[in-house]
Design a protein around this motif. Structure first.
Motif, PDB file in Angstrom:
ATOM      1  N   ASP A   1       0.831  -1.204   0.000  1.00 29.93           N
ATOM      2  CA  ASP A   1       0.000   0.000   0.000  1.00 29.93           C
ATOM      3  C   ASP A   1       0.870   1.261   0.000  1.00 29.93           C
ATOM      4  OD1 ASP A   1       0.854  -0.728   2.548  1.00 29.93           O
ATOM      5  OD2 ASP A   1      -1.014  -0.149   3.548  1.00 29.93           O
ATOM      6  N   LEU A   2       1.959   1.263   0.769  1.00 33.49           N
ATOM      7  CA  LEU A   2       2.859   2.416   0.785  1.00 33.49           C
ATOM      8  C   LEU A   2       3.538   2.592  -0.573  1.00 33.49           C
ATOM      9  CD1 LEU A   2       4.561   2.030   4.284  1.00 33.49           C
ATOM     10  CD2 LEU A   2       2.475   3.283   3.672  1.00 33.49           C
ATOM     11  N   ASP A   3       3.939   1.487  -1.167  1.00 31.88           N
ATOM     12  CA  ASP A   3       4.544   1.541  -2.492  1.00 31.88           C
ATOM     13  C   ASP A   3       3.563   2.119  -3.506  1.00 31.88           C
ATOM     14  OD1 ASP A   3       6.559   0.454  -4.646  1.00 31.88           O
ATOM     15  OD2 ASP A   3       4.592  -0.365  -5.213  1.00 31.88           O
ATOM     16  N   TYR A   4       2.290   1.725  -3.428  1.00 36.07           N
ATOM     17  CA  TYR A   4       1.299   2.239  -4.379  1.00 36.07           C
ATOM     18  C   TYR A   4       1.114   3.745  -4.194  1.00 36.07           C
ATOM     19  CZ  TYR A   4      -2.523   1.890  -7.682  1.00 36.07           C
ATOM     20  OH  TYR A   4      -3.302   2.033  -8.814  1.00 36.07           O
ATOM     21  N   CYS A   5       1.063   4.183  -2.945  1.00 29.29           N
ATOM     22  CA  CYS A   5       0.957   5.625  -2.679  1.00 29.29           C
ATOM     23  C   CYS A   5       2.132   6.378  -3.298  1.00 29.29           C
ATOM     24  CB  CYS A   5       0.932   5.876  -1.174  1.00 29.29           C
ATOM     25  SG  CYS A   5      -0.579   5.353  -0.337  1.00 29.29           S
ATOM     26  N   ALA A   6       3.339   5.830  -3.147  1.00 30.62           N
ATOM     27  CA  ALA A   6       4.524   6.481  -3.693  1.00 30.62           C
ATOM     28  C   ALA A   6       4.470   6.525  -5.216  1.00 30.62           C
ATOM     29  CB  ALA A   6       5.778   5.747  -3.224  1.00 30.62           C
ATOM     30  N   ARG A   7       4.060   5.438  -5.845  1.00 30.29           N
ATOM     31  CA  ARG A   7       3.943   5.428  -7.308  1.00 30.29           C
ATOM     32  C   ARG A   7       2.945   6.468  -7.788  1.00 30.29           C
ATOM     33  NH1 ARG A   7       2.424  -0.602  -7.626  1.00 30.29           N
ATOM     34  NH2 ARG A   7       1.622  -0.052  -9.690  1.00 30.29           N
ATOM     35  N   ALA A   8       1.784   6.530  -7.128  1.00 31.45           N
ATOM     36  CA  ALA A   8       0.755   7.497  -7.528  1.00 31.45           C
ATOM     37  C   ALA A   8       1.260   8.929  -7.378  1.00 31.45           C
ATOM     38  CB  ALA A   8      -0.513   7.284  -6.710  1.00 31.45           C
ATOM     39  N   LYS A   9       1.926   9.207  -6.256  1.00 27.78           N
ATOM     40  CA  LYS A   9       2.371  10.563  -5.953  1.00 27.78           C
ATOM     41  C   LYS A   9       3.604  10.968  -6.758  1.00 27.78           C
ATOM     42  CE  LYS A   9       3.013  14.329  -3.332  1.00 27.78           C
ATOM     43  NZ  LYS A   9       2.061  15.448  -3.221  1.00 27.78           N
ATOM     44  N   TYR A  10       4.641  10.163  -6.692  1.00 30.22           N
ATOM     45  CA  TYR A  10       5.933  10.574  -7.224  1.00 30.22           C
ATOM     46  C   TYR A  10       6.082  10.324  -8.720  1.00 30.22           C
ATOM     47  CZ  TYR A  10       7.082  10.709  -2.253  1.00 30.22           C
ATOM     48  OH  TYR A  10       7.083  10.984  -0.904  1.00 30.22           O
ATOM     49  N   LEU A  11       5.517   9.236  -9.224  1.00 24.49           N
ATOM     50  CA  LEU A  11       5.663   8.931 -10.644  1.00 24.49           C
ATOM     51  C   LEU A  11       4.561   9.553 -11.484  1.00 24.49           C
ATOM     52  CD1 LEU A  11       6.774   5.178 -10.669  1.00 24.49           C
ATOM     53  CD2 LEU A  11       8.181   7.243 -10.632  1.00 24.49           C
ATOM     54  N   HIS A  12       3.348   9.667 -10.922  1.00 24.13           N
ATOM     55  CA  HIS A  12       2.207  10.101 -11.720  1.00 24.13           C
ATOM     56  C   HIS A  12       1.577  11.408 -11.240  1.00 24.13           C
ATOM     57  CE1 HIS A  12       2.271   6.329 -13.965  1.00 24.13           C
ATOM     58  NE2 HIS A  12       2.513   5.726 -12.809  1.00 24.13           N
ATOM     59  N   LYS A  13       2.195  12.034 -10.243  1.00 24.59           N
ATOM     60  CA  LYS A  13       1.763  13.358  -9.761  1.00 24.59           C
ATOM     61  C   LYS A  13       0.304  13.379  -9.345  1.00 24.59           C
ATOM     62  CE  LYS A  13       5.865  14.536 -11.137  1.00 24.59           C
ATOM     63  NZ  LYS A  13       6.979  14.503 -10.164  1.00 24.59           N
ATOM     64  N   ARG A  14      -0.148  12.303  -8.732  1.00 24.31           N
ATOM     65  CA  ARG A  14      -1.522  12.219  -8.270  1.00 24.31           C
ATOM     66  C   ARG A  14      -1.626  12.568  -6.787  1.00 24.31           C
ATOM     67  NH1 ARG A  14      -5.576  10.247 -11.218  1.00 24.31           N
ATOM     68  NH2 ARG A  14      -5.068   9.695 -13.367  1.00 24.31           N
ATOM     69  N   THR A  15      -2.823  12.948  -6.369  1.00 28.24           N
ATOM     70  CA  THR A  15      -3.064  13.401  -5.001  1.00 28.24           C
ATOM     71  C   THR A  15      -3.732  12.293  -4.195  1.00 28.24           C
ATOM     72  OG1 THR A  15      -3.322  15.697  -5.730  1.00 28.24           O
ATOM     73  CG2 THR A  15      -4.241  15.113  -3.577  1.00 28.24           C
ATOM     74  N   ASN A  16      -3.032  11.743  -3.231  1.00 28.27           N
ATOM     75  CA  ASN A  16      -3.603  10.747  -2.327  1.00 28.27           C
ATOM     76  C   ASN A  16      -4.359  11.457  -1.206  1.00 28.27           C
ATOM     77  OD1 ASN A  16      -2.291   8.687  -3.817  1.00 28.27           O
ATOM     78  ND2 ASN A  16      -0.430   8.967  -2.612  1.00 28.27           N
ATOM     79  N   VAL A  17      -5.465  10.873  -0.789  1.00 26.69           N
ATOM     80  CA  VAL A  17      -6.386  11.558   0.120  1.00 26.69           C
ATOM     81  C   VAL A  17      -6.833  10.631   1.242  1.00 26.69           C
ATOM     82  CG1 VAL A  17      -8.743  12.505   0.295  1.00 26.69           C
ATOM     83  CG2 VAL A  17      -7.244  13.196  -1.597  1.00 26.69           C
ATOM     84  N   VAL A  18      -6.818  11.164   2.475  1.00 29.97           N
ATOM     85  CA  VAL A  18      -7.460  10.496   3.613  1.00 29.97           C
ATOM     86  C   VAL A  18      -8.852  11.093   3.759  1.00 29.97           C
ATOM     87  CG1 VAL A  18      -7.253   9.854   6.034  1.00 29.97           C
ATOM     88  CG2 VAL A  18      -5.210  10.489   4.756  1.00 29.97           C
ATOM     89  N   PHE A  19      -9.876  10.245   3.822  1.00 26.18           N
ATOM     90  CA  PHE A  19     -11.236  10.763   3.945  1.00 26.18           C
ATOM     91  C   PHE A  19     -11.919  10.165   5.165  1.00 26.18           C
ATOM     92  CE2 PHE A  19     -11.918   6.782   1.848  1.00 26.18           C
ATOM     93  CZ  PHE A  19     -13.225   6.391   2.101  1.00 26.18           C
ATOM     94  N   GLN A  20     -12.880  10.917   5.687  1.00 25.25           N
ATOM     95  CA  GLN A  20     -13.597  10.473   6.880  1.00 25.25           C
ATOM     96  C   GLN A  20     -14.704   9.508   6.495  1.00 25.25           C
ATOM     97  OE1 GLN A  20     -16.989  11.290   7.817  1.00 25.25           O
ATOM     98  NE2 GLN A  20     -16.797  10.123   9.719  1.00 25.25           N
ATOM     99  N   CYS A  21     -14.792   8.412   7.219  1.00 26.10           N
ATOM    100  CA  CYS A  21     -15.904   7.483   7.071  1.00 26.10           C
ATOM    101  C   CYS A  21     -16.124   6.795   8.409  1.00 26.10           C
ATOM    102  CB  CYS A  21     -15.653   6.460   5.966  1.00 26.10           C
ATOM    103  SG  CYS A  21     -14.179   5.449   6.190  1.00 26.10           S
ATOM    104  N   ASN A  22     -17.319   6.321   8.613  1.00 20.77           N
ATOM    105  CA  ASN A  22     -17.672   5.697   9.892  1.00 20.77           C
ATOM    106  C   ASN A  22     -17.593   4.176   9.752  1.00 20.77           C
ATOM    107  OD1 ASN A  22     -18.333   8.277  11.077  1.00 20.77           O
ATOM    108  ND2 ASN A  22     -20.193   8.239   9.839  1.00 20.77           N
ATOM    109  N   VAL A  23     -16.535   3.628  10.312  1.00 19.84           N
ATOM    110  CA  VAL A  23     -16.333   2.184  10.288  1.00 19.84           C
ATOM    111  C   VAL A  23     -15.988   1.728  11.702  1.00 19.84           C
ATOM    112  CG1 VAL A  23     -15.554   2.172   7.886  1.00 19.84           C
ATOM    113  CG2 VAL A  23     -13.868   2.356   9.734  1.00 19.84           C
TER     114      VAL A  23
END
Length: 267
Positions: free
Chosen positions: A196-218
């Motif tokens: 999961d950390l690797d995927y976040c890094a690929r999205a952010k650093y290689l593809h300039k995408r914005t990773n987001v933490v969102f609120q949900c009730n679980v």
């Protein structure tokens, strides 16, 4: 018109006591136009039988996959992502129960507001300043839920979300656009930890995408968590260590280059 159909994916390992609450949470989230994919991964209890006895309560089509050999989270999640019918895929762990009837609306609010969206996570997120501080010192942490009070950073309010580079699972949301550009989880992190950390890094650093933490009730309790352990040599401390160094070798320099050194308070 925006397609708001979703695929919900669950990977189950020996959760016979949680099947009923898991299904109640699914039923509150999905309608007849959605899809449920449920993977039973190396189960040795009667989780599958309990699910089959109650599956008629789920309104939407169900895709059931049974693996006798453990796929663990990374391979099981990839199976779901590759077989999902719809463009928004919500992956739950089997120790997380949905309690949010507005979860769909919260997900699409982020999708509609964040250009070039990366991965979405419903637990927590943080920044890293790179080796050697990872993973003991996450910075600028923001949390939706945590197992222990001392793990919280800034706590998200109802419907709130924040950008962070790295996300913790629980649940995570992929869009088709993201998968088409970034690809699937890296199975070199099999059997567990770090994909999961690797995927976040690929999205952010290689593809300039914005990773987001969102609120949900679980709901998730520490005692519900399990790690597959049937005597396999794959699961030992060296697995975590080798994956840690794999992650650092891949992304340590990028993390140092891109860490935002402005005011370290939460934004």
């Amino acid at each position: 018109m925006e397609d708001t159909r979703i695929t919900v994916g669950y990977t189950i390992f020996n959760k016979k006591d949680l099947i009923i609450p898991i299904m109640n949470g699914i039923r509150n989230l999905l309608n007849e136009n959605d899809e449920l994919i449920i993977v039973f991964d190396g189960c040795t209890d009667n989780s599958y039988e309990i699910f089959c006895h109650l599956k008629h309560f789920i309104k939407c089509p169900i895709n059931i996959q049974i693996f006798n050999d453990d796929q663990f989270e990374v391979k099981a999640n990839n199976w779901i992502l590759k077989n999902a019918l719809y463009d928004t895929v919500v992956l739950f762990q089997d120790d997380i129960i949905n309690k949010d009837k507005n979860l769909r609306e919260k997900i699409f609010a982020v999708i509609n507001q964040v250009p070039k969206l990366g991965l979405m996570g419903g637990r927590s997120g943080y920044e890293l300043d790179g080796y050697p501080d990872f993973p003991e010192k996450p910075l600028n942490k923001v949390s939706n839920w945590e197992h222990k009070p001392e793990q919280y950073g800034y706590r998200l309010k109802e419907g709130e979300f924040r950008e962070r580079t790295f996300l913790n699972r629980g649940p995570v949301v992929f869009t088709r656009e993201l998968l088409n550009e970034v690809g699937f989880l890296d199975e070199s992190y099999y059997p567990l930890w770090g994909d999961d950390l690797d995927y976040c890094a690929r999205a952010k650093y290689l593809h300039k995408r914005t990773n987001v933490v969102f609120q949900c009730n679980v709901e998730s309790k520490l005692k519900w968590g399990t790690t597959h352990n049937k005597g396999q040599s794959k699961i030992n401390p060296n697995t975590f260590k080798s994956n840690y160094y794999r992650f650092i070798d891949s992304w340590g320099k990028k993390i140092q280059e891109h860490y935002r050194y402005e005011n370290p308070t939460i934004i």
